[in-house]
Design a protein around this motif. Structure first.
Motif, PDB file in Angstrom:
ATOM      1  N   ALA A 155      62.492 -10.253  15.854  1.00 43.17           N
ATOM      2  CA  ALA A 155      62.935  -8.991  15.251  1.00 43.17           C
ATOM      3  C   ALA A 155      63.986  -8.307  16.128  1.00 43.17           C
ATOM      4  O   ALA A 155      64.954  -7.742  15.641  1.00 43.17           O
ATOM      5  N   ARG A 156      63.778  -8.390  17.423  1.00 43.60           N
ATOM      6  CA  ARG A 156      64.736  -7.783  18.344  1.00 43.60           C
ATOM      7  C   ARG A 156      66.024  -8.596  18.395  1.00 43.60           C
ATOM      8  O   ARG A 156      67.123  -8.052  18.396  1.00 43.60           O
ATOM      9  N   LEU A 157      65.871  -9.900  18.432  1.00 44.75           N
ATOM     10  CA  LEU A 157      67.017 -10.790  18.639  1.00 44.75           C
ATOM     11  C   LEU A 157      67.919 -10.846  17.421  1.00 44.75           C
ATOM     12  O   LEU A 157      69.141 -10.766  17.533  1.00 44.75           O
ATOM     13  N   PHE A 158      67.322 -10.975  16.231  1.00 43.33           N
ATOM     14  CA  PHE A 158      68.121 -11.209  15.032  1.00 43.33           C
ATOM     15  C   PHE A 158      68.287  -9.966  14.172  1.00 43.33           C
ATOM     16  O   PHE A 158      69.273  -9.840  13.458  1.00 43.33           O
ATOM     17  N   LEU A 159      67.321  -9.072  14.233  1.00 54.11           N
ATOM     18  CA  LEU A 159      67.394  -7.896  13.370  1.00 54.11           C
ATOM     19  C   LEU A 159      67.748  -6.633  14.142  1.00 54.11           C
ATOM     20  O   LEU A 159      67.886  -5.557  13.567  1.00 54.11           O
ATOM     21  N   GLY A 160      67.878  -6.754  15.449  1.00 52.44           N
ATOM     22  CA  GLY A 160      68.288  -5.611  16.248  1.00 52.44           C
ATOM     23  C   GLY A 160      67.247  -4.515  16.350  1.00 52.44           C
ATOM     24  O   GLY A 160      67.580  -3.386  16.718  1.00 52.44           O
ATOM     25  N   ARG A 161      66.007  -4.854  16.054  1.00 49.69           N
ATOM     26  CA  ARG A 161      64.957  -3.822  16.137  1.00 49.69           C
ATOM     27  C   ARG A 161      64.718  -3.403  17.579  1.00 49.69           C
ATOM     28  O   ARG A 161      64.406  -4.215  18.440  1.00 49.69           O
ATOM     29  N   THR A 162      64.853  -2.116  17.845  1.00 50.82           N
ATOM     30  CA  THR A 162      64.623  -1.640  19.214  1.00 50.82           C
ATOM     31  C   THR A 162      63.460  -0.656  19.282  1.00 50.82           C
ATOM     32  O   THR A 162      63.059  -0.238  20.359  1.00 50.82           O
ATOM     33  N   ASP A 163      62.938  -0.313  18.113  1.00 54.95           N
ATOM     34  CA  ASP A 163      61.904   0.729  18.047  1.00 54.95           C
ATOM     35  C   ASP A 163      60.494   0.130  18.002  1.00 54.95           C
ATOM     36  O   ASP A 163      59.747   0.358  17.068  1.00 54.95           O
ATOM     37  N   VAL A 164      60.180  -0.648  19.023  1.00 55.70           N
ATOM     38  CA  VAL A 164      58.864  -1.268  19.058  1.00 55.70           C
ATOM     39  C   VAL A 164      57.939  -0.421  19.923  1.00 55.70           C
ATOM     40  O   VAL A 164      58.121  -0.314  21.128  1.00 55.70           O
ATOM     41  N   ASP A 165      56.945   0.180  19.296  1.00 59.94           N
ATOM     42  CA  ASP A 165      56.097   1.101  20.055  1.00 59.94           C
ATOM     43  C   ASP A 165      54.917   0.382  20.721  1.00 59.94           C
ATOM     44  O   ASP A 165      54.680  -0.806  20.512  1.00 59.94           O
ATOM     45  N   GLU A 166      54.200   1.153  21.495  1.00 59.50           N
ATOM     46  CA  GLU A 166      53.045   0.642  22.231  1.00 59.50           C
ATOM     47  C   GLU A 166      52.061  -0.077  21.325  1.00 59.50           C
ATOM     48  O   GLU A 166      51.595  -1.176  21.612  1.00 59.50           O
ATOM     49  N   ALA A 167      51.722   0.591  20.218  1.00 64.82           N
ATOM     50  CA  ALA A 167      50.696   0.068  19.331  1.00 64.82           C
ATOM     51  C   ALA A 167      51.044  -1.342  18.855  1.00 64.82           C
ATOM     52  O   ALA A 167      50.195  -2.239  18.824  1.00 64.82           O
ATOM     53  N   GLU A 168      52.331  -1.519  18.518  1.00 66.23           N
ATOM     54  CA  GLU A 168      52.730  -2.820  17.995  1.00 66.23           C
ATOM     55  C   GLU A 168      52.679  -3.887  19.089  1.00 66.23           C
ATOM     56  O   GLU A 168      52.251  -5.018  18.840  1.00 66.23           O
ATOM     57  N   ARG A 169      53.109  -3.529  20.270  1.00 69.30           N
ATOM     58  CA  ARG A 169      53.005  -4.484  21.378  1.00 69.30           C
ATOM     59  C   ARG A 169      51.558  -4.884  21.602  1.00 69.30           C
ATOM     60  O   ARG A 169      51.228  -6.058  21.765  1.00 69.30           O
ATOM     61  N   ASN A 170      50.695  -3.900  21.632  1.00 70.96           N
ATOM     62  CA  ASN A 170      49.286  -4.180  21.892  1.00 70.96           C
ATOM     63  C   ASN A 170      48.652  -5.032  20.792  1.00 70.96           C
ATOM     64  O   ASN A 170      47.813  -5.888  21.064  1.00 70.96           O
ATOM     65  N   ARG A 171      49.081  -4.777  19.574  1.00 73.37           N
ATOM     66  CA  ARG A 171      48.548  -5.539  18.452  1.00 73.37           C
ATOM     67  C   ARG A 171      48.869  -7.025  18.634  1.00 73.37           C
ATOM     68  O   ARG A 171      48.011  -7.894  18.451  1.00 73.37           O
ATOM     69  N   ILE A 172      50.101  -7.309  18.997  1.00 76.19           N
ATOM     70  CA  ILE A 172      50.519  -8.704  19.197  1.00 76.19           C
ATOM     71  C   ILE A 172      49.747  -9.337  20.354  1.00 76.19           C
ATOM     72  O   ILE A 172      49.243 -10.464  20.249  1.00 76.19           O
ATOM     73  N   ILE A 173      49.655  -8.585  21.441  1.00 80.74           N
ATOM     74  CA  ILE A 173      48.974  -9.123  22.619  1.00 80.74           C
ATOM     75  C   ILE A 173      47.502  -9.395  22.329  1.00 80.74           C
ATOM     76  O   ILE A 173      46.976 -10.458  22.637  1.00 80.74           O
ATOM     77  N   ASP A 174      46.844  -8.407  21.722  1.00 84.05           N
ATOM     78  CA  ASP A 174      45.419  -8.568  21.435  1.00 84.05           C
ATOM     79  C   ASP A 174      45.171  -9.790  20.553  1.00 84.05           C
ATOM     80  O   ASP A 174      44.234 -10.555  20.780  1.00 84.05           O
ATOM     81  N   SER A 175      46.047  -9.947  19.567  1.00 82.34           N
ATOM     82  CA  SER A 175      45.881 -11.081  18.666  1.00 82.34           C
ATOM     83  C   SER A 175      46.124 -12.398  19.391  1.00 82.34           C
ATOM     84  O   SER A 175      45.433 -13.397  19.148  1.00 82.34           O
ATOM     85  N   ALA A 176      47.106 -12.393  20.291  1.00 77.43           N
ATOM     86  CA  ALA A 176      47.399 -13.604  21.065  1.00 77.43           C
ATOM     87  C   ALA A 176      46.216 -13.966  21.959  1.00 77.43           C
ATOM     88  O   ALA A 176      45.800 -15.126  22.020  1.00 77.43           O
ATOM     89  N   VAL A 177      45.664 -12.965  22.622  1.00 76.89           N
ATOM     90  CA  VAL A 177      44.534 -13.207  23.522  1.00 76.89           C
ATOM     91  C   VAL A 177      43.324 -13.716  22.733  1.00 76.89           C
ATOM     92  O   VAL A 177      42.659 -14.683  23.132  1.00 76.89           O
ATOM     93  N   ALA A 178      43.049 -13.081  21.599  1.00 79.49           N
ATOM     94  CA  ALA A 178      41.915 -13.494  20.775  1.00 79.49           C
ATOM     95  C   ALA A 178      42.069 -14.940  20.309  1.00 79.49           C
ATOM     96  O   ALA A 178      41.131 -15.742  20.371  1.00 79.49           O
ATOM     97  N   LEU A 179      43.284 -15.261  19.859  1.00 82.52           N
ATOM     98  CA  LEU A 179      43.569 -16.617  19.399  1.00 82.52           C
ATOM     99  C   LEU A 179      43.383 -17.614  20.538  1.00 82.52           C
ATOM    100  O   LEU A 179      42.734 -18.655  20.382  1.00 82.52           O
ATOM    101  N   PHE A 180      43.879 -17.244  21.682  1.00 87.91           N
ATOM    102  CA  PHE A 180      43.822 -18.138  22.847  1.00 87.91           C
ATOM    103  C   PHE A 180      42.385 -18.368  23.284  1.00 87.91           C
ATOM    104  O   PHE A 180      41.963 -19.508  23.529  1.00 87.91           O
ATOM    105  N   LEU A 181      41.619 -17.281  23.352  1.00 90.85           N
ATOM    106  CA  LEU A 181      40.248 -17.391  23.860  1.00 90.85           C
ATOM    107  C   LEU A 181      39.307 -18.054  22.857  1.00 90.85           C
ATOM    108  O   LEU A 181      38.298 -18.655  23.241  1.00 90.85           O
TER     109      LEU A 181
END
Lengths: 207, 207
Positions: free
Chosen positions: A174-200
DNA sequence: TAAAATCTAAACAGATCAGTTTAGATTTCG
DNA sequence: CGAAATCTAAACTGATCTGTTTAGATTTTA
């Protein structure tokens, strides 16, 4: 002051040239940057610049090397082997995301992708001090967890790459191709939490 | 023959121009390609080329649009909703890997990354017909699996992106930055199998 | 076949850029 | 201080590139 390359280069304004070249190359890429721009940005005459570097290509390679080393150092603080994955993984994921979404991270990535076809050593250096370094450090941690029975991983290097890749999901494109710069804390955390859950879910040893 | 844009353009050699531009832009990128090169490759005079396109930029945008549409069509055959994830996911992963490792896929990706800073519409189009389209189709399938109870996914779009990202692990950076072209069947399968296992450990409903 | 549409090669204008040179100014340091 | 090292602005070379123009050749079509 401290010259960035070991003693071989000389002259008072060497660091200015490096700083100017860094600014302009990161802003405009290799083709987009003109040597006149760089000299102006550096507050230095073109003759001085050319007294340090034989041509634009070598100057660019120097900057690319410095930048990738910087990238590596910025992430220098190793992962604490004593902490459990539930703590280490979110923290690592957070660092990964913050870096790859930063203006700086994006600029370096753009240049590495664009120029590694023309300059293979750029791709090599970027990989070694970016994704490669991350892979090395993270896989070390994962292997030690696996040895302790906290995780169950047969191929720690592959697992490390999988986790890193999972952290880039959605936000990086989204940042690279769509130029999205408005990524807030909540969205970052959502991605991370999901990644960790998937991994574990796959590599964890808890029920 | 069939003109690529709807009737507005005229002339016998239009398709030649498109073909030549495609070849040269994909080989050399936007800055690296010269209009003389394109005209020569197309077997057409520069005057002819400029009778179709007002400038190089518009020509490039036209090619980029055609290429991304192509990219979308190449992956046109939808996922069979009736097959179970154990069948569909490896097949989808295989398609993803084969495409992103191809010369063509790499070239398009390089250009999209490099030029989307200068031409935002390139990034947009690439995303929509590449990662975005994949996300849409895959998430549709995942949602239907989830509805049937074959999978347990709360956010199908996120899950789709995670799976796609997992398929790129290792191989894509190696190709992009290290120029590795010797990726054999076994290695592709290893990545896919690991991606599927990781994915199903979290989202599967079996045992 | 003859007019209209399309294409051609080649020269050209105008701009940009990498890299060099010149003649001299400034800084450093013994 | 005074000499050596370093830096300066600015002009210049030569190359490349985009886009235009010209005068005419080829193809289409009616």
């Amino acid at each position: 002051m401290a010259h960035t390359t070991l003693g071989i280069k000389k002259g008072r304004k060497f660091d200015q040239v490096i700083a100017g070249a860094r600014t302009v190359f990161l802003r405009d890429g290799y083709e987009g940057a003109s040597v006149d721009d760089i000299a102006r940005e550096a507050g230095v005459s073109k003759a001085t610049l050319y007294s340090y570097f034989p041509d634009k290509r070598v100057l660019f390679l120097e900057i690319a090397a410095l930048e990738t080393r910087r990238q590596a150092d910025a992430q220098e603080d190793r992962l604490d082997i004593t902490d459990p994955p539930e703590v280490v993984l979110p923290a690592a994921g957070r660092k990964i995301i913050d870096f790859i979404l930063s203006d700086f991270g994006i600029a370096v990535f753009r240049i590495a992708v664009a120029e590694s076809a023309r300059f293979p050593e750029i791709g090599q250096k970027f990989y070694d001090s970016g994704p490669g370094l991350l892979r090395e450090r993270l896989s070390q941690y994962l292997a030690s967890c696996s040895a302790q029975g906290v995780l169950n991983i047969d191929d720690p290097e592959l697992a490390a790459e999988q986790f890193a890749e999972l952290c880039k999901v959605h936000l990086f494109p989204a940042r690279l191709f769509l130029g999205r710069t408005d990524v807030d804390e909540a969205e970052r955390n959502r991605i991370i939490d999901s990644a960790v859950a998937l991994f574990l879910a796959r590599y964890g040893t808890r029920s």
